[in-house]
Write a protein that holds these residues in place. Structure first.
Motif, PDB file in Angstrom:
ATOM      1  N   THR A 113       0.830  -1.209   0.000  1.00 20.41           N
ATOM      2  CA  THR A 113       0.000   0.000   0.000  1.00 20.41           C
ATOM      3  C   THR A 113       0.859   1.251   0.000  1.00 20.41           C
ATOM      4  O   THR A 113       0.612   2.195  -0.766  1.00 20.41           O
ATOM      5  CB  THR A 113      -0.942   0.001   1.217  1.00 20.41           C
ATOM      6  OG1 THR A 113      -1.742  -1.171   1.170  1.00 20.41           O
ATOM      7  CG2 THR A 113      -1.818   1.233   1.238  1.00 20.41           C
ATOM      8  N   LEU A 114       1.875   1.281   0.852  1.00 23.76           N
ATOM      9  CA  LEU A 114       2.771   2.435   0.910  1.00 23.76           C
ATOM     10  C   LEU A 114       3.491   2.637  -0.421  1.00 23.76           C
ATOM     11  O   LEU A 114       3.611   3.760  -0.911  1.00 23.76           O
ATOM     12  CB  LEU A 114       3.780   2.263   2.039  1.00 23.76           C
ATOM     13  CG  LEU A 114       4.780   3.396   2.214  1.00 23.76           C
ATOM     14  CD1 LEU A 114       4.055   4.687   2.603  1.00 23.76           C
ATOM     15  CD2 LEU A 114       5.800   3.025   3.266  1.00 23.76           C
ATOM     16  N   ALA A 115       3.948   1.559  -1.018  1.00 19.02           N
ATOM     17  CA  ALA A 115       4.641   1.661  -2.311  1.00 19.02           C
ATOM     18  C   ALA A 115       3.713   2.199  -3.386  1.00 19.02           C
ATOM     19  O   ALA A 115       4.129   3.026  -4.213  1.00 19.02           O
ATOM     20  CB  ALA A 115       5.180   0.297  -2.720  1.00 19.02           C
ATOM     21  N   ASN A 116       2.456   1.777  -3.388  1.00 21.27           N
ATOM     22  CA  ASN A 116       1.505   2.281  -4.382  1.00 21.27           C
ATOM     23  C   ASN A 116       1.271   3.775  -4.219  1.00 21.27           C
ATOM     24  O   ASN A 116       1.182   4.502  -5.209  1.00 21.27           O
ATOM     25  CB  ASN A 116       0.177   1.534  -4.289  1.00 21.27           C
ATOM     26  CG  ASN A 116       0.250   0.164  -4.903  1.00 21.27           C
ATOM     27  OD1 ASN A 116       1.006  -0.063  -5.840  1.00 21.27           O
ATOM     28  ND2 ASN A 116      -0.517  -0.757  -4.375  1.00 21.27           N
ATOM     29  N   VAL A 117       1.169   4.241  -3.002  1.00 22.39           N
ATOM     30  CA  VAL A 117       0.949   5.672  -2.762  1.00 22.39           C
ATOM     31  C   VAL A 117       2.169   6.480  -3.197  1.00 22.39           C
ATOM     32  O   VAL A 117       2.064   7.447  -3.951  1.00 22.39           O
ATOM     33  CB  VAL A 117       0.621   5.935  -1.279  1.00 22.39           C
ATOM     34  CG1 VAL A 117       0.634   7.416  -0.971  1.00 22.39           C
ATOM     35  CG2 VAL A 117      -0.727   5.330  -0.921  1.00 22.39           C
ATOM     36  N   VAL A 118       3.341   6.076  -2.742  1.00 21.68           N
ATOM     37  CA  VAL A 118       4.563   6.827  -3.041  1.00 21.68           C
ATOM     38  C   VAL A 118       4.861   6.822  -4.538  1.00 21.68           C
ATOM     39  O   VAL A 118       5.090   7.875  -5.142  1.00 21.68           O
ATOM     40  CB  VAL A 118       5.760   6.253  -2.247  1.00 21.68           C
ATOM     41  CG1 VAL A 118       7.068   6.857  -2.720  1.00 21.68           C
ATOM     42  CG2 VAL A 118       5.567   6.513  -0.760  1.00 21.68           C
ATOM     43  N   PHE A 119       4.831   5.648  -5.145  1.00 14.89           N
ATOM     44  CA  PHE A 119       5.145   5.590  -6.573  1.00 14.89           C
ATOM     45  C   PHE A 119       4.049   6.201  -7.429  1.00 14.89           C
ATOM     46  O   PHE A 119       4.317   6.715  -8.505  1.00 14.89           O
ATOM     47  CB  PHE A 119       5.463   4.161  -7.003  1.00 14.89           C
ATOM     48  CG  PHE A 119       6.830   3.726  -6.573  1.00 14.89           C
ATOM     49  CD1 PHE A 119       7.955   4.253  -7.182  1.00 14.89           C
ATOM     50  CD2 PHE A 119       6.994   2.831  -5.536  1.00 14.89           C
ATOM     51  CE1 PHE A 119       9.219   3.879  -6.778  1.00 14.89           C
ATOM     52  CE2 PHE A 119       8.248   2.447  -5.124  1.00 14.89           C
ATOM     53  CZ  PHE A 119       9.358   2.973  -5.745  1.00 14.89           C
ATOM     54  N   GLY A 120       2.818   6.175  -6.957  1.00 15.47           N
ATOM     55  CA  GLY A 120       1.744   6.859  -7.675  1.00 15.47           C
ATOM     56  C   GLY A 120       1.987   8.356  -7.751  1.00 15.47           C
ATOM     57  O   GLY A 120       1.753   8.991  -8.787  1.00 15.47           O
ATOM     58  N   LEU A 121       2.461   8.929  -6.664  1.00 16.90           N
ATOM     59  CA  LEU A 121       2.778  10.355  -6.664  1.00 16.90           C
ATOM     60  C   LEU A 121       4.006  10.661  -7.541  1.00 16.90           C
ATOM     61  O   LEU A 121       4.037  11.670  -8.241  1.00 16.90           O
ATOM     62  CB  LEU A 121       3.022  10.843  -5.239  1.00 16.90           C
ATOM     63  CG  LEU A 121       1.803  10.799  -4.315  1.00 16.90           C
ATOM     64  CD1 LEU A 121       2.216  11.107  -2.884  1.00 16.90           C
ATOM     65  CD2 LEU A 121       0.727  11.747  -4.787  1.00 16.90           C
ATOM     66  N   LEU A 122       4.983   9.780  -7.499  1.00 16.44           N
ATOM     67  CA  LEU A 122       6.195  10.000  -8.290  1.00 16.44           C
ATOM     68  C   LEU A 122       5.945   9.842  -9.786  1.00 16.44           C
ATOM     69  O   LEU A 122       6.538  10.558 -10.594  1.00 16.44           O
ATOM     70  CB  LEU A 122       7.299   9.045  -7.852  1.00 16.44           C
ATOM     71  CG  LEU A 122       7.882   9.287  -6.467  1.00 16.44           C
ATOM     72  CD1 LEU A 122       8.891   8.194  -6.123  1.00 16.44           C
ATOM     73  CD2 LEU A 122       8.529  10.652  -6.375  1.00 16.44           C
ATOM     74  N   VAL A 123       5.075   8.916 -10.159  1.00 11.88           N
ATOM     75  CA  VAL A 123       4.825   8.660 -11.575  1.00 11.88           C
ATOM     76  C   VAL A 123       4.222   9.890 -12.245  1.00 11.88           C
ATOM     77  O   VAL A 123       4.547  10.205 -13.394  1.00 11.88           O
ATOM     78  CB  VAL A 123       3.928   7.419 -11.755  1.00 11.88           C
ATOM     79  CG1 VAL A 123       3.331   7.351 -13.142  1.00 11.88           C
ATOM     80  CG2 VAL A 123       4.729   6.171 -11.486  1.00 11.88           C
ATOM     81  N   SER A 124       3.366  10.617 -11.552  1.00 16.63           N
ATOM     82  CA  SER A 124       2.772  11.814 -12.168  1.00 16.63           C
ATOM     83  C   SER A 124       3.846  12.850 -12.484  1.00 16.63           C
ATOM     84  O   SER A 124       3.799  13.496 -13.524  1.00 16.63           O
ATOM     85  CB  SER A 124       1.692  12.402 -11.265  1.00 16.63           C
ATOM     86  OG  SER A 124       2.251  12.883 -10.056  1.00 16.63           O
TER      87      SER A 124
END
Length: 77
Positions: free
Chosen positions: A29-40
């Protein structure tokens, strides 16, 4: 995701799985949140089509690491 749980089923026995399920779930879950923000950010900087090549490299790395983990978890003959 299916590949991960298949490998986890082979690697961990029931007691370890119960103990580690929360940790693995929280990490995912943490990885999805962090990488989701970085991908944008990266999509604006390098373009979305170029991110596909990054995903190809990451998936290939995941396959190699899963193979290495499976090989290291086998009992010696």
């Amino acid at each position: 995701m299916i590949q991960f749980w298949t490998m986890a089923n082979d690697v961990f026995h029931a007691r370890e799985a119960k103990r580690l399920f929360g940790l693995v779930g929280a990490g995912g879950t943490l990885a999805n949140v962090v990488f989701g923000l970085l991908v944008s950010r990266y999509a604006r900087r390098v373009g979305a089509p170029n991110l596909l090549w990054l995903m190809v490299v990451q998936l290939a790395s995941c396959a190699l690491l899963a193979g290495a983990a499976r090989a290291s978890s086998r009992p010696p003959r």
